[in-house]
Design an enzyme around this catalytic site. Structure first.
Site, short mmCIF file in Angstrom:
data_model
loop_
_atom_site.label_atom_id
_atom_site.label_comp_id
_atom_site.label_asym_id
_atom_site.label_seq_id
_atom_site.Cartn_x
_atom_site.Cartn_y
_atom_site.Cartn_z
N GLY A 256 0.93 -1.22 -0.04
CA GLY A 256 -0.08 0.07 -0.05
C GLY A 256 0.70 1.04 0.09
O GLY A 256 1.84 1.38 -0.75
N ILE B 205 -24.58 15.77 -16.53
CA ILE B 205 -25.32 16.78 -17.60
C ILE B 205 -25.74 15.81 -18.78
O ILE B 205 -26.42 16.13 -19.49
CB ILE B 205 -24.26 17.67 -18.03
CG1 ILE B 205 -24.06 18.80 -16.75
CG2 ILE B 205 -24.54 18.62 -19.40
CD1 ILE B 205 -23.10 19.92 -17.07
N GLY C 62 -28.87 10.00 -19.44
CA GLY C 62 -28.86 8.54 -19.67
C GLY C 62 -27.47 8.35 -20.79
O GLY C 62 -26.74 7.32 -20.66
N GLU D 16 0.31 7.93 -7.06
CA GLU D 16 1.27 8.67 -6.34
C GLU D 16 0.92 9.03 -4.83
O GLU D 16 1.03 10.34 -4.63
CB GLU D 16 1.63 10.12 -7.29
CG GLU D 16 1.92 9.79 -8.70
CD GLU D 16 3.17 9.03 -8.76
OE1 GLU D 16 3.83 8.39 -7.78
OE2 GLU D 16 3.57 8.72 -9.95
N GLU E 56 -5.61 10.60 1.53
CA GLU E 56 -5.04 10.68 2.90
C GLU E 56 -3.72 10.78 3.02
O GLU E 56 -3.19 11.60 4.23
CB GLU E 56 -5.30 9.27 3.58
CG GLU E 56 -7.04 8.78 3.59
CD GLU E 56 -7.74 8.96 2.29
OE1 GLU E 56 -8.85 9.18 2.22
OE2 GLU E 56 -7.11 8.37 1.63
#
Length: 401
Positions: free
Chosen positions: A135, A353, A356, A379, A383
């Site tokens: 991580g 905008i 559908g 990168e 957090e």
């Protein structure tokens, strides 16, 4: 009407470079990007065009055959390219992080050997920090290098290499305990190795395997891979900078460049989303008028444009700070954080905008909607950026006494 996200104070050369890149994006990337992305096809023709433009040598000094341009010029080019297709900007980003690390930290022999070929795009770079269980905790790297005579033997598994298959040079960060006694802080016992390999997948040199591409939600076309080292032997002269124990600092210096790049990508994608949204709002009619004439849509367009302008300004500030030689981790963290978050919001507003039709693969906004999330984690997550920003703010505003 003037385009959004204009940059003041550019030189004639910078404006000429950006105009050339913008024309290339409009003619060579935007018309084919969605089709190639849906096929997850590597954009070889586009890459060849970028090589002809000299963009692989944009920041490499002229003495090595590059254009010797600034990080700001590079970031503005990335912004334009990401506006066309974010995956293409990823192809040159990792290349430039490695080139930058070589320029800043490499030995003279390493610069002479790699940079001229990198400027031509013949040697293409990738860099590797992350691991499957890692991580954002770089200090927890388990891949290891052990000295054996005039060589090092590398073992371990790395993850999330952009250009992992197409590159032929990878900067790999591993733990190296040689010369660093037990108890040394983790970041002081890491080394960056310059690993040369053949492009492609499978065993690309003895002891080094690049498995097939990782299948991703977005950010397609560019190859993202793992890297597996099993008894990989690297000569000592391929330790970046010639000394072990400096890898963490070298990588973090490169990541600061990478964060400005990710901010630039966020700006480019957001610009394109705004362009698509404002265009569609003037084509679609409801209740007898263009939806652009409805106040609710005008409010949305106003918010989108303001976010595009704000993100661009912070990205430019971070690039100029780095170019000045000053520490820019605070500015790069802020720019990356804001640009990636605003990009996600602007893309989602453009998607709304479209109604559908935004859910249809026939419309470009569908691709952008899948691409934007990558910027939230690339990168360093939001957090991580907040941690960097918070720590730097406390350094600047520390109470005395």
């Amino acid at each position: 009407m003037a385009r959004l996200a204009q940059t003041a104070g550019l030189t004639d050369i910078q404006r000429e470079i950006l105009s050339t890149v913008r024309d290339f994006v409009d003619k060579e990337i935007i018309p084919v990007a969605t089709e190639l992305e849906h096929r997850d096809e590597y954009p070889q023709q586009i890459v060849d065009g970028l090589k002809e433009l000299g963009l692989f040598g944009l920041m490499i000094p002229e003495e090595y055959g590059g254009l010797g341009e600034s990080l700001l010029t590079y970031a503005l080019c990335v912004e334009e390219i990401a506006r066309g297709w974010m995956s293409v900007s990823g192809i040159i980003n990792t290349h430039f992080i490695v080139a930058y690390m070589l320029k800043q930290h490499g030995t003279q022999e390493q610069k002479d050997h790699f940079l001229p070929k990198m400027a031509l795009g013949e040697t293409r770079g990738a860099f590797s920090m992350s691991e499957p269980a890692l991580g954002s905790d770089v200090s927890a790297i388990t891949s290891k290098a052990v000295k054996d005579g005039d060589e090092y033997v590398l073992n371990g598994q790395k993850m999330w290499l952009t250009n992992g298959g197409t590159s032929n040079l990878v900067a790999v960060l591993v733990r190296s305990d040689e010369g660093h006694p037990e108890g040394t802080a983790p970041h002081k016992s890491m080394t960056t190795f310059l690993v040369e390999k053949e492009p492609g997948f499978g065993e690309v040199r003895p002891g080094l395997t690049i498995p097939g591409k990782i299948d991703k939600m977005g950010y397609k076309g560019v190859d993202t891979t793992e890297l597996i080292m099993d008894g990989l032997r690297i000569p000592a002269n391929r330790v970046l900078g010639g000394a072990t124990g400096r890898g963490f600092y070298q990588m973090m210096d490169g990541v600061e460049v990478g964060r400005v790049n990710v901010a630039a990508r966020g700006c480019g994608v957001a610009q394109r989303a705004f362009e698509l949204g404002v265009s569609y709002a003037q084509q679609r009619h409801t209740f007898g008028k263009q939806i652009a004439q409805h106040q609710a849509i005008q409010f949305k367009l106003a918010e989108m444009a303001t976010k595009v302008e704000a993100a661009h300004a912070m990205m430019v500030n971070a690039a100029r700070k780095k170019d000045s030689g000053e520490r820019n981790d605070l500015e790069a963290g802020m720019a990356k954080y804001l640009a990636s978050e605003y990009c996600k919001e602007v893309v989602e507003d453009a998607f709304r905008i479209h109604g559908g039709y935004g859910f249809s693969k026939e419309y470009e906004i569908e691709r952008l909607y899948r691409e934007a999330p990558m910027l939230l984690i690339g990168e360093g997550t939001a957090e991580i950026q907040k941690m960097i920003i918070g720590r730097r703010l406390l350094e600047e505003y520390r109470l005395q006494g």
